[in-house]
Design a protein around this motif. Structure first.
Motif, mmCIF file in Angstrom:
data_model
loop_
_atom_site.group_PDB
_atom_site.id
_atom_site.type_symbol
_atom_site.label_atom_id
_atom_site.label_comp_id
_atom_site.label_asym_id
_atom_site.label_seq_id
_atom_site.Cartn_x
_atom_site.Cartn_y
_atom_site.Cartn_z
ATOM 1 N N LYS A 177 0.798 -1.196 -0.001
ATOM 2 C CA LYS A 177 0.019 0.184 0.121
ATOM 3 C C LYS A 177 0.754 1.320 -0.077
ATOM 4 N N GLU A 178 1.860 1.361 0.687
ATOM 5 C CA GLU A 178 2.805 2.408 0.876
ATOM 6 C C GLU A 178 3.510 2.723 -0.558
ATOM 7 N N ILE A 179 3.616 1.751 -1.179
ATOM 8 C CA ILE A 179 4.649 1.996 -2.466
ATOM 9 C C ILE A 179 3.484 2.368 -3.490
ATOM 10 N N ILE A 180 2.041 1.950 -3.160
ATOM 11 C CA ILE A 180 1.085 2.597 -4.402
ATOM 12 C C ILE A 180 0.862 4.021 -3.749
ATOM 13 N N ALA A 181 0.876 4.407 -2.667
ATOM 14 C CA ALA A 181 0.690 5.922 -2.224
ATOM 15 C C ALA A 181 1.760 6.723 -2.767
ATOM 16 N N PHE A 182 2.985 5.890 -2.542
ATOM 17 C CA PHE A 182 4.063 6.770 -3.145
ATOM 18 C C PHE A 182 4.022 7.078 -4.583
ATOM 19 N N LEU A 183 3.622 6.080 -5.516
ATOM 20 C CA LEU A 183 3.483 6.251 -6.844
ATOM 21 C C LEU A 183 2.453 7.141 -7.278
ATOM 22 N N LYS A 184 1.420 7.286 -6.505
ATOM 23 C CA LYS A 184 0.232 8.158 -6.659
ATOM 24 C C LYS A 184 0.559 9.396 -6.592
ATOM 25 N N GLU A 185 1.394 9.774 -5.318
ATOM 26 C CA GLU A 185 1.707 11.039 -5.056
ATOM 27 C C GLU A 185 3.081 11.326 -4.744
ATOM 28 N N PRO A 186 4.081 11.111 -5.571
ATOM 29 C CA PRO A 186 5.514 11.221 -4.918
ATOM 30 C C PRO A 186 5.892 12.450 -4.268
ATOM 31 N N GLU A 187 5.099 13.530 -4.709
ATOM 32 C CA GLU A 187 5.500 14.893 -4.179
ATOM 33 C C GLU A 187 5.298 14.806 -2.335
ATOM 34 N N ARG A 188 4.051 14.047 -2.115
ATOM 35 C CA ARG A 188 3.881 14.229 -0.599
ATOM 36 C C ARG A 188 4.772 13.512 0.136
ATOM 37 N N PHE A 189 5.530 12.491 -0.432
ATOM 38 C CA PHE A 189 6.790 11.886 0.309
ATOM 39 C C PHE A 189 8.202 12.759 0.001
ATOM 40 N N THR A 190 8.275 13.269 -1.372
ATOM 41 C CA THR A 190 9.509 13.793 -1.303
ATOM 42 C C THR A 190 9.615 15.254 -0.594
ATOM 43 N N ARG A 191 8.443 15.808 -0.473
ATOM 44 C CA ARG A 191 8.416 17.057 0.325
ATOM 45 C C ARG A 191 8.966 16.861 1.687
ATOM 46 N N LEU A 192 8.578 15.634 2.400
ATOM 47 C CA LEU A 192 9.211 15.439 3.666
ATOM 48 C C LEU A 192 10.444 14.780 3.703
ATOM 49 N N GLY A 193 11.034 14.927 2.626
ATOM 50 C CA GLY A 193 12.408 14.256 2.399
ATOM 51 C C GLY A 193 12.332 12.627 2.619
ATOM 52 N N ALA A 194 11.299 12.061 2.943
ATOM 53 C CA ALA A 194 11.214 10.551 2.950
ATOM 54 C C ALA A 194 11.750 9.764 1.969
ATOM 55 N N LYS A 195 12.370 8.972 2.145
ATOM 56 C CA LYS A 195 13.019 8.017 1.194
ATOM 57 C C LYS A 195 12.188 6.737 0.898
ATOM 58 N N LEU A 196 11.878 6.369 -0.244
ATOM 59 C CA LEU A 196 11.187 5.015 -0.264
ATOM 60 C C LEU A 196 11.912 3.875 -0.511
ATOM 61 N N PRO A 197 11.813 2.764 -0.186
ATOM 62 C CA PRO A 197 12.547 1.601 -0.781
ATOM 63 C C PRO A 197 12.641 1.617 -2.447
ATOM 64 N N ARG A 198 13.778 1.344 -2.894
ATOM 65 C CA ARG A 198 13.928 1.520 -4.423
ATOM 66 C C ARG A 198 13.575 0.531 -4.937
ATOM 67 N N GLY A 199 13.782 -0.791 -4.529
ATOM 68 C CA GLY A 199 13.402 -2.120 -5.028
ATOM 69 C C GLY A 199 12.766 -3.105 -4.042
ATOM 70 N N VAL A 200 11.571 -3.692 -4.478
ATOM 71 C CA VAL A 200 10.963 -4.686 -3.737
ATOM 72 C C VAL A 200 10.959 -6.084 -4.210
ATOM 73 N N LEU A 201 11.278 -6.928 -3.528
ATOM 74 C CA LEU A 201 11.648 -8.286 -4.035
ATOM 75 C C LEU A 201 10.544 -9.180 -3.604
ATOM 76 N N LEU A 202 9.875 -9.634 -4.432
ATOM 77 C CA LEU A 202 8.814 -10.676 -4.050
ATOM 78 C C LEU A 202 9.430 -12.213 -4.183
ATOM 79 N N VAL A 203 9.262 -12.767 -3.005
ATOM 80 C CA VAL A 203 10.039 -14.146 -2.913
ATOM 81 C C VAL A 203 8.892 -15.072 -2.566
ATOM 82 N N GLY A 204 8.751 -16.018 -3.289
ATOM 83 C CA GLY A 204 7.654 -17.121 -2.918
ATOM 84 C C GLY A 204 7.772 -18.212 -4.145
ATOM 85 N N ALA A 205 7.083 -19.389 -3.745
ATOM 86 C CA ALA A 205 7.419 -20.531 -4.638
ATOM 87 C C ALA A 205 6.775 -20.249 -5.998
ATOM 88 N N PRO A 206 6.925 -20.930 -6.915
ATOM 89 C CA PRO A 206 6.278 -20.670 -8.240
ATOM 90 C C PRO A 206 4.703 -20.831 -8.057
#
Ligand code: ADP
Ligand code: MG
Ligand code: ZN
Length: 608
Positions: A177-206
């Protein structure tokens, strides 16, 4: 070279050969006769015509002689006769003698019709070739597109898939959800200087829905989705993979905010040491390096989130999972019973189900199935119903489909109720003892869903803080938790099972270290009994230092055994005194397959 490229090459070669043959036939049997042969006459005829004064004019080329008759003669001046020229030194004199008009001509005048005769039939052939290549290459311009990223072909697709299409992964969705919020309104996060994870790795069985989840994340955020699969890179020529990565990121930057998804990332991101021995990995390594430098190269506030998926996180290069790259890992597990029900509902939405259909029952008997298996079951069942000529899918269709999928699966067989009960007590034992012992880490999750690694269930503890020092008591508690699965089995069933094998392995290793390396028993004292450890400590296989007497070696074995037996006794006593809680945990586990730490707390009270 990929199979597809090879197929295209072979096709092109055959096509060119066939095309040339066709044109040649055309030339020889249709075109040439029309233009040339009809009016071709033997040299003798030419001489006769000349002698008898029938010729109006003659033109000479090195190879042929062309001439036309006078007005009023047979065929008239419209027809040009042509003659193959033979060595005739008297020709010129003869022409002068008869007084016809004659002129020499350059041979080139003959080339134009020949060229036209070749080019015209070639044109449709080339057009057909292009069309076929387009078909074979799914939109790629034949061999021309080799260096371009496959991502270009689906440049920044809007996936149109949402979390509603994903079943049984609510916890994971919350994390995204957090990543979605970031993608929707990046300004809201960058204005506060918040850094989001650059990469998200999904790990799981096939088949657990990693790819689906990545697409759904892009869909929820309503941003373009660039996707590329690690296995695409493997078969490429040197330098092409790296070029593709560069390309991919260039496009992504132009379309930010967006998601870049690298599926099956283990194909490129394999650690340099674990990748095969054969030295063919330059290409893979170049691609990996390019990926790393791209990930470092863009500003986080650009609004690009990179998602990766793998079912083999352990082989990934360390450089890939360190902070600033794929720094957040999200586990995508096999679905619980509730999750399986949701997935079955999603996939049967467009299928007409019979009145006897009970999706809850299907969910109950498909423990260990991945989302893709469930989707497969619904589809197989629908096919069976069609074959029966029925208007709906019945429970019998589903049962038959399950059998088929199971036969083709071999990964996990559905567990019988009896086995589930056994597992529920075993894992319940681990969880309850872990929960009750004061120094043990709090329980995060207990599950009796078989894992892809072969365990039938697992109990996850979540350390509250990093542990740098561990006391003897803390280690003893750990031993008790390891043995609590066995303790519960014996307490409840009066019998033991093979399910404790890996628990015993871990416990023995720890106990042996306590005795021989950490000096934690009175009988052997604070002495180190193992040889200088190699860089990787081999645990229970660690060899005793040479010079240790046989009596001491025996004592080591005895002390290891004593520690473990004490731990077993401790676990058994705890479980015995809290039998009601154990039963309740086991009951809920059989029902839901997964319990959270909070649920354990609700049943057994606060963690001390
Ligand atoms: P993975 O990438 O983890 O191997 P996929 O995302 O490719 O798995 O899943 C394959 C298919 O299985 C999906 O297209 C979807 O139809 C189905 N599927 C898998 N997991 C789920 C899920 N949690 N919810 C709904 N469908 C699922
Ligand atoms: Mg996938
Ligand atoms: Zn166990």
């Amino acid at each position: 070279m990929s199979k597809q490229t090879r197929r295209r090459l072979i096709f092109s070669m055959l096509y060119v050969l066939a095309g040339l043959a066709a044109i040649w036939l055309f030339q020889t049997f249709l075109f040439r006769p029309m233009v040339v042969r009809e009016t071709q006459v033997p040299y003798s005829t030419f001489l006769t015509d000349l002698d008898e004064g029938r010729i109006e004019s003659v033109s000479l080329t090195p190879g042929r002689i062309y001439y036309v008759h006078l007005e009023g003669e047979e065929n008239g001046p419209e027809t040009t006769f042509n003659v193959v020229r033979i060595a005739d030194p008297d020709l010129t004199q003869r022409l002068i003698d008869t007084g016809v008009r004659f002129a020499g001509e350059e041979p080139s005048s003959n080339i134009l019709p020949t060229m036209v005769g070749w080019l015209i039939p070639m044109l449709p052939l080339v057009v057909i070739w292009f069309l076929v290549m387009r078909r074979m290459g799914k939109g790629g311009g034949g061999l021309l597109s080799l260096g371009k990223s496959k991502a270009r072909e689906i440049s920044g697709e809007m996936t149109g898939v949402g979390f509603a299409d994903v079943g049984g992964l609510d916890e994971v969705e919350v994390e995204l959800k957090e990543i979605i919020a970031f993608l929707k309104e990046p300004e809201r996060f960058t204005r506060l200087g918040a850094k989001l994870p650059r990469g998200v790795l999904l790990v799981g069985a096939p088949g657990t829905g990693k790819t689906l989840l990545a697409r759904a994340t892009a869909g929820e955020a309503e941003v373009p989705f660039f996707s590329i699969s690690g296995s695409d890179f493997v078969e490429m020529f040197i330098g092409v993979g790296a070029a593709r990565v560069r390309d991919l990121f260039e496009q992504a930057k132009a379309k930010a905010p967006c998601i870049v998804f690298i599926d099956e990332i283990d194909a490129i991101g394999q650690s340099r040491s674990t990748a095969g021995v054969i030295r063919t990995n330059d290409e893979r390594e170049q691609t990996l390096n390019q990926l790393l430098s791209e990930m470092d190269g863009f500003e986080t506030n650009l609004g690009i989130v990179i998602m990766g998926a793998t079912n083999r996180p352990e082989v990934l290069d360390k450089a890939l999972v360190r902070p600033g790259r794929f720094d957040r890992q999200i586990q995508v597990g096999l679905p619980s019973e509730k999750g399986r029900r949701e997935i079955l509902e999603i996939h049967s939405a467009g299928v007409s189900l019979g009145p006897d259909m009970d999706l809850s029952r299907v969910a109950r008997i498909t423990s260990g199935f991945a989302g893709s298996d469930l989707a497969n079951i619904i589809n197989e069942a629908a096919l069976l119903a069609v074959r029966r000529d029925s208007d709906w899918v019945s429970m019998a269709d589903i049962d038959q489909a399950i059998e088929r999928v199971v036969a083709g699966l071999q990964r996990n067989l559905p567990l019988s109720d009896e086995v589930k009960r056994w597992l529920a007590y075993h894992e319940g034992g681990h969880a309850l003892v872990g929960h009750l012992l004061p120094h043990s880490d709090p329980i995060h999750k207990v599950s009796i869903i078989p894992t892809s690694k072969g365990a039938l269930g697992y109990t996850m503890q979540m350390p509250e803080e990093d542990r740098y020092l561990l006391t003897r008591e803390e280690l003893n508690e750990r031993l008790a938790v390891f043995l609590a699965g066995r303790a519960a089995e014996v307490l409840v069933f009066g019998e033991m099972s093979t399910g404790a094998a890996s628990d015993l392995e871990k416990a023995s290793e720890l106990a042996r270290r306590m005795v021989t390396e950490l000096g934690m028993t009175d009988a052997l004292g604070p002495v180190r009994y193992v040889a200088q450890p190699s860089t990787t400590y081999l645990g229970s296989q660690a060899v005793l230092r040479s010079g240790v007497s046989p009596e001491t070696a025996t004592l080591v074995d005895q002390e290891v055994r004593r520690l473990i037996e004490e731990a077993l006794r401790r676990g058994t006593e705890l479980l015995h005194s809290r039998r009601a809680a154990l039963d309740e945990i086991a009951r809920l586990l059989q029902e839901r397959e997964v319990l959270s730490g909070e649920e354990i707390t609700r049943i057994a009270g606060e963690h001390p």
